[in-house]
Design a protein around this motif. Structure first.
Motif, short mmCIF file in Angstrom:
data_model
loop_
_atom_site.label_atom_id
_atom_site.label_comp_id
_atom_site.label_asym_id
_atom_site.label_seq_id
_atom_site.Cartn_x
_atom_site.Cartn_y
_atom_site.Cartn_z
N GLY A 1 0.86 -1.05 -0.12
CA GLY A 1 -0.16 -0.08 -0.05
C GLY A 1 0.90 1.16 -0.07
N HIS A 2 1.83 1.30 1.04
CA HIS A 2 2.92 2.46 0.83
C HIS A 2 3.74 2.58 -0.44
CE1 HIS A 2 6.05 4.93 2.13
NE2 HIS A 2 6.83 4.14 1.76
N THR B 1 -2.89 4.32 -7.44
CA THR B 1 -3.85 4.64 -6.17
C THR B 1 -4.52 3.66 -5.80
OG1 THR B 1 -3.67 7.03 -6.52
CG2 THR B 1 -5.49 6.08 -5.22
N ALA C 1 -2.80 0.71 -4.35
CA ALA C 1 -2.66 0.97 -2.83
C ALA C 1 -3.68 0.93 -2.07
CB ALA C 1 -2.23 2.65 -2.71
N SER D 1 1.40 3.87 -3.29
CA SER D 1 0.60 5.01 -2.84
C SER D 1 0.90 6.29 -3.90
CB SER D 1 0.66 5.52 -1.64
OG SER D 1 2.20 5.83 -1.46
N LYS D 2 1.95 6.10 -4.77
CA LYS D 2 2.40 7.38 -5.38
C LYS D 2 2.48 6.69 -6.98
CE LYS D 2 5.02 10.14 -2.02
NZ LYS D 2 5.99 10.91 -1.61
N LEU E 1 -5.69 8.60 0.38
CA LEU E 1 -5.64 8.23 -0.99
C LEU E 1 -7.11 8.48 -1.46
CD1 LEU E 1 -3.44 5.12 -0.67
CD2 LEU E 1 -2.85 7.65 -1.74
N GLN F 1 -3.68 6.24 6.71
CA GLN F 1 -2.83 6.22 5.35
C GLN F 1 -3.99 6.01 3.96
OE1 GLN F 1 -0.08 3.19 7.04
NE2 GLN F 1 1.22 4.26 5.79
#
Length: 409
Positions: free
Chosen positions: A369-370, A377, A380, A373-374, A407, A403
């Motif tokens: 997920g981390h 999405t 993530a 994340s960028k 998103l 977290q």
């Protein structure tokens, strides 16, 4: 006035095992159930008495006095003991007068107890389980979490181990060099698991349990103070504990949520513990012919985390590359993947992480997920959702949900 409901569990964790160890040293580990009963009755009396009269100025000394009195009362009621046991209990009664809860006797008793329990006649898993329960006060659930096993499996393992203690008539004798060589590895494993449960607890909805960390450090320090147990591995383990403990206050916020490493306030790090970690790491590397252990490598990783160096991730990744060869575990694999991302970027790290295929592991999904994340999405969000579903920890759920919320549009 302190609340007995708050202080008694902490004292139970730190003092229960001391009482059991000292009593067993006096009248043989075969009678460990008697020692445990006396210790339990001592804490029962404390919870009842303190609730009415308040906590005494020296609660630990109060507990030791009650334990001695209850031991004396036990010997007064020998008539309830089966006839064939009376003689050996009377022999133990002669030793009762020597029961002393001074600091040195407590340390010696616990040291002897842990080496007695870690007997190679039992499997290593059984030795560690017994030590975690008897000496460290772990519940069956906590032991199961430490081994990533089922509670029923641990319950049966403990039953067999306790029966072995009685059947083989283990005694708590002065340690000799042969015993040390045979059992020290299991002892260190036990203390390592004890510290880990405190540093990243999987039970009771607490992310960090300082009492477990402090107890693990205290017991490991005892090992460094004994000539026979003051080995490079022991010093490396203590160095690891010092480095990790130095960041405890920076790892959670006031709401009990985890604070990611990059977001921690370094002003909250304990510089004195970092210095002690440096000292014990140097001690662990004094001999030129030492065998590098997982404790050396993990202590090295923890050192770089507290070094403040902006160039730390490459040496950390190098140490993880060595660690996965010496002793692979899912946690090591995931931590290596995170370090890999810091050196080579998230895209390449995702490929490294997905090779692990730990689809039932909440930390696996949390890491992905981390990393996504960028980059993606939707993926993530999916992985954070899986991590939330799989974790049993309330504090972890809160952190992951936070977290995830970042998103969602």
């Amino acid at each position: 006035m302190a609340n007995p409901n708050e202080i008694t569990p902490h004292l139970f964790r730190t003092e229960y095992s001391k009482i059991v160890a000292v009593l067993c040293r006096s009248f043989d580990i075969k009678h460990i159930e008697i020692a445990e009963d006396i210790a339990s009755e001592t804490f029962l009396k404390a919870s009842e008495y303190w609730a009415i009269h308040g906590i005494p100025d020296h609660p630990a000394a109060w507990l030791y006095t009650v334990a001695k009195n209850k031991t004396k009362d036990y010997f007064k009621h020998l008539s309830v003991i089966e006839k064939n046991k009376q003689e050996e209990i009377r022999t133990a009664e002669k030793e009762f007068q020597t029961i002393d809860f001074n600091t040195q006797n407590i340390s010696d008793s616990q040291l002897e107890m842990i080496f007695t329990i870690c007997n190679p006649l039992n499997s290593q898993e059984t030795q560690v389980s017994l030590a975690l329960q008897i000496l460290c006060g772990f519940s069956i659930e906590e032991i199961a979490n430490a081994f990533l096993s089922k509670t029923e499996t641990i319950k049966k393992r403990l039953q067999r181990g306790r029966e072995s203690l009685r059947t083989h008539h283990f005694t708590i004798d002065s340690l000799n060099e042969q015993d040390i060589h045979q059992r020290l590895e299991t002892v260190l494993t036990t203390l390592y698991l004890l510290f880990n449960e405190g540093y990243f607890s999987r039970t009771n909805n607490f992310l960090i349990r300082k009492d477990l960390c402090l107890e693990a450090m205290r017991l490991t320090l005892i090992l460094t103070e004994n000539q026979l147990t003051n080995t490079p591995k022991t010093n490396a383990l203590l160095a690891l504990m010092c480095f990790q403990s130095s960041r405890l206050d920076a790892r959670i916020n006031d709401e009990g949520e985890a604070i990611l490493f990059d977001e921690q306030d370094e002003m909250l790090w304990d510089k004195a513990l970092i210095e002690k970690g440096n000292y014990y790491l140097v001690e662990a590397c004094q001999n030129n012919d030492i065998s590098i252990s997982k404790y050396h490598l993990e202590a090295g990783i923890a050192y770089w985390h507290t070094s403040g160096s902006k160039e730390k991730w490459q040496p950390i990744l190098t140490l993880y590359n060595q660690l996965v060869i010496i002793e692979y575990s899912p946690v090591t694999g995931l931590n290596r993947a995170f370090a890999f991302s810091k050196v080579y970027g998230n895209k390449k790290a995702i490929r490294e992480a997905e090779k692990l295929n730990l689809i039932t592991n909440e930390y696996y999904h949390g890491l992905l997920g981390h990393l996504y994340s960028k980059i993606n999405t939707d993926k993530a969000i999916h992985h954070f959702g899986e991590a939330i579903r799989l974790t049993k920890s309330r504090s972890e759920k809160q952190t992951l949900q936070k977290q995830l919320n970042l998103l969602i549009p």
